[in-house]
Design an enzyme around this catalytic site. Structure first.
Site, PDB file in Angstrom:
ATOM      1  N   LYS A 221       0.824  -1.214   0.000  1.00  0.00           N
ATOM      2  CA  LYS A 221       0.000   0.000   0.000  1.00  0.00           C
ATOM      3  C   LYS A 221       0.857   1.264   0.000  1.00  0.00           C
ATOM      4  CE  LYS A 221      -4.380  -1.751   1.714  1.00  0.00           C
ATOM      5  NZ  LYS A 221      -5.455  -1.663   2.722  1.00  0.00           N
ATOM      6  N   ARG A 255      -3.325 -10.273   5.246  1.00  0.00           N
ATOM      7  CA  ARG A 255      -3.904 -10.293   3.893  1.00  0.00           C
ATOM      8  C   ARG A 255      -2.868  -9.706   2.937  1.00  0.00           C
ATOM      9  NH1 ARG A 255      -6.747  -6.809   0.488  1.00  0.00           N
ATOM     10  NH2 ARG A 255      -8.356  -7.812  -0.808  1.00  0.00           N
TER      11      ARG A 255
END
Length: 272
Positions: A221, A255
């Site tokens: 991210k 995740r």
């Protein structure tokens, strides 16, 4: 701490890894890579071989400024993928990344075991009742607004306090409907600035007060690649480092796009 996935109790006392499988043309990192059946099955096989306990199938990107698609369009992407995966890997435990109750309903009917909702029921008022009826594990993420508006909603008086209050309300609602297996995701990158993401990571252990499994999704991210001044494709090392920090603070599910590295991270953490 366990969750019931299609009749199988998954023990989360040892952290587990959830592999990300985007069947979208516009995901921020791997959009379009797994559209063909051959490529999709190859990626699933790799993730399972590398040690993923769960595969999270997403038919709609939730990156900032993404264009919202309908539940019907999402179903056209997700259901064929679910059928194909379970035909070839019948033991796979599939999570479905959706905020639509209709997609949740149909996916579970086709064999999916978990629903992963970035809005925790805020974008479809039918979601909580649907989960209560389906009795599947439900991942509730913190987010404000929608993926299209969330980056304009980053003003908090007290970030951690407000997120905890959000979860308190969501948990109470879910429990009132008889939803048993709840998993919390603090929502890194959703209605949060880079600095707020790091504040969240620094105080992540606060969420242990809920005594529920904690899922962390920071894979590649912007909080990582912008801080390191690299691209998402170059953010694996940073992802692994922050995953390790998350494990020390109580994360039970990671995740990730890169399963092998995350599984290795969990193995080393367990040795400590």
């Amino acid at each position: 701490m366990t969750i019931n996935c299609n009749g199988n109790l998954i023990d989360l006392s040892i952290p587990k890894v959830m592999g990300i499988l985007n069947v979208t043309p516009d995901s921020f990192y791997d959009g379009g890579r797994h559209v063909s059946e051959k490529m999709l099955l190859s990626q699933v096989e790799k993730m399972l071989t590398d040690g993923a306990t769960f595969i999270d199938v997403g038919g709609q990107t939730t990156k900032p400024t993404s264009t919202l698609i309908s539940a019907e369009e999402e179903l056209k992407r997700v259901i064929p993928a679910v059928d194909l995966i379970l035909k070839n890997f019948p033991e796979a435990i599939l999570s479905i990344d959706t905020f639509y109750a209709k997609v949740a309903q149909e996916s579970v009917a086709h064999g999916a075991a978990i629903i992963n909702d970035v809005s925790a029921g805020s974008l479809d008022e039918a979601m909580f009742d649907t989960i209560a009826r389906l009795q599947v594990p439900y991942i509730m993420m913190h987010m404000r607004g929608t993926p299209q508006t969330m980056q304009n909603l980053t003003q908090y008086d007290d970030l951690l306090k407000e997120i905890c209050y959000y979860f308190s309300e969501k948990i109470a609602h879910a429990r009132s409907l008889g939803i048993n297996d709840l998993i919390l995701d603090p929502g890194f990158g959703f209605a949060k600035t880079t600095e707020q993401n790091f504040e969240l990571m620094r105080q992540l252990e606060l969420f242990n007060i809920f005594e529920l499994p904690l899922l962390i999704g920071i894979s590649r991210k912007s909080m990582i690649y912008k801080t390191l001044e690299v691209t998402a494709a170059e953010a694996l090392n940073g992802t692994t480092f922050l995953n390790a920090i998350a494990l020390t603070k109580g994360a039970q599910i990671l995740r990730v796009h890169d399963v092998k590295e995350a599984v290795e991270c969990v193995k080393l953490f367990e040795k400590l």
